[in-house]
Scaffold this motif. Structure first.
Motif, PDB file in Angstrom:
ATOM      1  N   GLY A  60      24.343  50.204  19.334  1.00  0.00           N
ATOM      2  CA  GLY A  60      24.367  49.861  18.429  1.00  0.00           C
ATOM      3  C   GLY A  60      26.298  49.844  17.481  1.00  0.00           C
ATOM      4  O   GLY A  60      26.984  49.162  17.137  1.00  0.00           O
ATOM      5  N   GLY A  61      26.394  51.506  17.417  1.00  0.00           N
ATOM      6  CA  GLY A  61      27.878  51.804  16.627  1.00  0.00           C
ATOM      7  C   GLY A  61      28.836  51.324  17.812  1.00  0.00           C
ATOM      8  O   GLY A  61      29.942  50.840  16.687  1.00  0.00           O
ATOM      9  N   SER A  62      28.792  51.381  18.736  1.00  0.00           N
ATOM     10  CA  SER A  62      29.947  51.257  19.365  1.00  0.00           C
ATOM     11  C   SER A  62      30.846  49.427  19.006  1.00  0.00           C
ATOM     12  O   SER A  62      31.856  49.103  19.734  1.00  0.00           O
ATOM     13  CB  SER A  62      30.089  51.728  21.124  1.00  0.00           C
ATOM     14  N   VAL A  63      30.189  47.930  18.456  1.00  0.00           N
ATOM     15  CA  VAL A  63      30.188  47.244  18.605  1.00  0.00           C
ATOM     16  C   VAL A  63      31.253  47.476  17.172  1.00  0.00           C
ATOM     17  O   VAL A  63      32.251  46.636  17.447  1.00  0.00           O
ATOM     18  CB  VAL A  63      28.760  46.053  17.721  1.00  0.00           C
ATOM     19  N   GLY A  64      31.336  48.388  16.771  1.00  0.00           N
ATOM     20  CA  GLY A  64      32.397  48.838  15.470  1.00  0.00           C
ATOM     21  C   GLY A  64      32.343  48.152  14.481  1.00  0.00           C
ATOM     22  O   GLY A  64      33.166  48.490  13.164  1.00  0.00           O
ATOM     23  N   SER A  65      31.731  47.270  13.975  1.00  0.00           N
ATOM     24  CA  SER A  65      31.634  46.672  12.589  1.00  0.00           C
ATOM     25  C   SER A  65      30.134  46.081  12.430  1.00  0.00           C
ATOM     26  O   SER A  65      29.255  45.187  13.162  1.00  0.00           O
ATOM     27  CB  SER A  65      32.474  45.503  12.991  1.00  0.00           C
ATOM     28  N   ILE A  66      29.697  46.040  11.253  1.00  0.00           N
ATOM     29  CA  ILE A  66      28.634  45.522  11.154  1.00  0.00           C
ATOM     30  C   ILE A  66      28.797  44.104  10.024  1.00  0.00           C
ATOM     31  O   ILE A  66      27.798  43.869   9.041  1.00  0.00           O
ATOM     32  CB  ILE A  66      27.132  45.681  10.858  1.00  0.00           C
ATOM     33  N   SER A  67      29.397  43.604   9.567  1.00  0.00           N
ATOM     34  CA  SER A  67      30.178  43.038   7.962  1.00  0.00           C
ATOM     35  C   SER A  67      30.196  41.681   7.992  1.00  0.00           C
ATOM     36  O   SER A  67      30.399  41.211   6.949  1.00  0.00           O
ATOM     37  CB  SER A  67      31.478  44.157   7.206  1.00  0.00           C
ATOM     38  N   SER A  68      29.943  40.965   9.590  1.00  0.00           N
ATOM     39  CA  SER A  68      29.787  39.773   9.421  1.00  0.00           C
ATOM     40  C   SER A  68      29.043  38.821   9.702  1.00  0.00           C
ATOM     41  O   SER A  68      27.869  39.829  10.353  1.00  0.00           O
ATOM     42  CB  SER A  68      31.367  39.266   9.772  1.00  0.00           C
ATOM     43  N   LYS A  69      28.115  37.860   9.984  1.00  0.00           N
ATOM     44  CA  LYS A  69      27.036  37.603  10.481  1.00  0.00           C
ATOM     45  C   LYS A  69      27.352  37.611  11.813  1.00  0.00           C
ATOM     46  O   LYS A  69      26.447  37.651  12.335  1.00  0.00           O
ATOM     47  CB  LYS A  69      27.260  35.993   9.997  1.00  0.00           C
ATOM     48  N   GLU A  70      27.839  36.753  12.774  1.00  0.00           N
ATOM     49  CA  GLU A  70      28.264  37.401  13.859  1.00  0.00           C
ATOM     50  C   GLU A  70      28.474  39.368  14.473  1.00  0.00           C
ATOM     51  O   GLU A  70      27.738  38.750  14.988  1.00  0.00           O
ATOM     52  CB  GLU A  70      29.571  36.599  14.035  1.00  0.00           C
ATOM     53  N   ASN A  71      28.574  39.620  13.904  1.00  0.00           N
ATOM     54  CA  ASN A  71      28.856  41.194  14.427  1.00  0.00           C
ATOM     55  C   ASN A  71      27.159  41.350  14.117  1.00  0.00           C
ATOM     56  O   ASN A  71      27.016  41.963  14.604  1.00  0.00           O
ATOM     57  CB  ASN A  71      29.313  41.299  13.072  1.00  0.00           C
TER      58      ASN A  71
END
Length: 349
Positions: free
Chosen positions: A206-217
């Protein structure tokens, strides 16, 4: 935006913390699978690997892998800590597979080499500054979200080299060809270790996605973690079915290794698969563990924790599965497997 920077920094730190849970995970798993007389040595080795690998990566490896500490999307310290959490896993994979046959000091020397040079060079060529760009060895196009090849296979190729050099534990294989079973010392520790690894995998992938700061992410992170969990579930179920059909009993250590094999097998493409593909990928990963363990025993490659089957075979399978179940080039995936394998095995040997 400043809020995005804060959220992604917090996300990286949280994911890093989950990944660090894999340190006691590996320690408990390995301690439970070895004989009682070797438990203290195994635990000491795991603690030293975390300390030495992390320090070597701080001083040398991170800059070699990524070129600089600059990061516009989150705190440079959070970005480093997230990447640092990965590095010890390559050596954990190797140390578990050579349990009961190694001393702490030489393994520490190898840890420095792996964390400062071998692993960072693999990262450089795949996720980092890409020193192989514009050459026939460029493998940056390989899709490997969280390290099916970069981490799991790299560590397992090092393990294969070590097993070939060190050989099996004394008495493991008889002259008549029979395989002597060396029973695990503490099954509850094995279960605890495997489940800690499973939890850590949510930060790993999950952390490897790199970003969570948008709805899409945020949706992509959630899908990635869901697919990760599904791969583990499917691997465990497949091994349970195989064990019951073949032996009319359930072997908890094999079921847990099946779960870990399933988790490895979705690590490269958990962000690209739909919610059903990990069922098939993880199930195949579980089957690979069962038959891989038997195959390596026939080859007299003594691996007390099944790491070659879980991390090497499923690292390869998971990388290739991205091309089979998602939009990725088969040649790019296979090329990455071959080049990383050749480099990691030869340098480790």
């Amino acid at each position: 935006m400043e809020m995005n920077y804060v959220l992604d920094t917090l996300f990286a730190l949280f994911a890093m913390t989950l990944i660090i849970f894999m340190v006691p995970g590996f320690a408990m798993l390995e301690a439970g699978l070895v004989r009682t007389k070797n438990v203290t040595s195994v635990l000491t080795t795991n603690v030293m690997i975390y300390a030495v690998a992390s320090m070597a990566f701080l001083l040398v490896g991170y800059t070699l892998a990524f070129g600089s500490w600059e990061n516009a999307s989150m705190s440079i310290y959070a970005a480093f800590l997230f990447q640092m959490a990965f590095v010890g896993k390559t050596v954990n994979i190797m140390s578990g597979g050579v349990s009961e046959r190694t001393r702490i000091i030489p393994l520490t020397f190898f840890t420095v080499i792996m964390a400062a040079i071998i692993y960072p060079l693999v990262v450089n060529a795949t996720w980092g500054t890409n020193l192989l760009s514009d050459t026939i060895f460029d493998i940056s196009a390989m899709h490997d979200l969280a390290g099916c090849t970069v981490i799991h296979s790299t560590g397992a190729w090092a393990l294969l080299a070590a097993i070939l050099i060190i050989g099996p534990r004394r008495g493991r294989y008889g002259q008549d060809g029979k395989i002597r079973v060396i029973p695990a010392s503490n099954i509850p520790l094995v279960v605890l270790g495997a489940l800690l690894l499973w939890i850590g995998w949510f930060g790993f992938n999950g952390g490897s996605v790199g970003s969570i700061s948008s709805k899409e992410n945020a949706d992509l992170v959630a899908l990635t973690i869901m697919n990760t969990n599904t791969g583990g579930l499917s691997g465990a179920l497949m091994v349970g079915v195989i064990m019951y059909i073949q032996y009319k009993r359930f072997d908890i250590t094999m079921v847990l290794n099946g779960a870990l094999g399933g988790l490895v097998s979705v690590t490269a493409g958990a962000d690209m698969f739909d919610m059903y593909a990990p069922i098939y990928i993880g199930a195949i990963g579980g089957a690979i563990v069962v038959y891989g363990v038997a195959m390596f025993d026939k080859l007299r490659l003594d691996d007390p924790v099944g790491a070659l089957s879980v991390h090497l075979l499923n690292g390869i399978w998971g990388t290739i599965a991205v091309a089979l179940f998602a939009d990725a080039s088969m040649w790019d995936q296979v090329k990455g497997v071959l080049i990383v394998g050749a480099f990691a095995f030869s340098t480790s040997f």
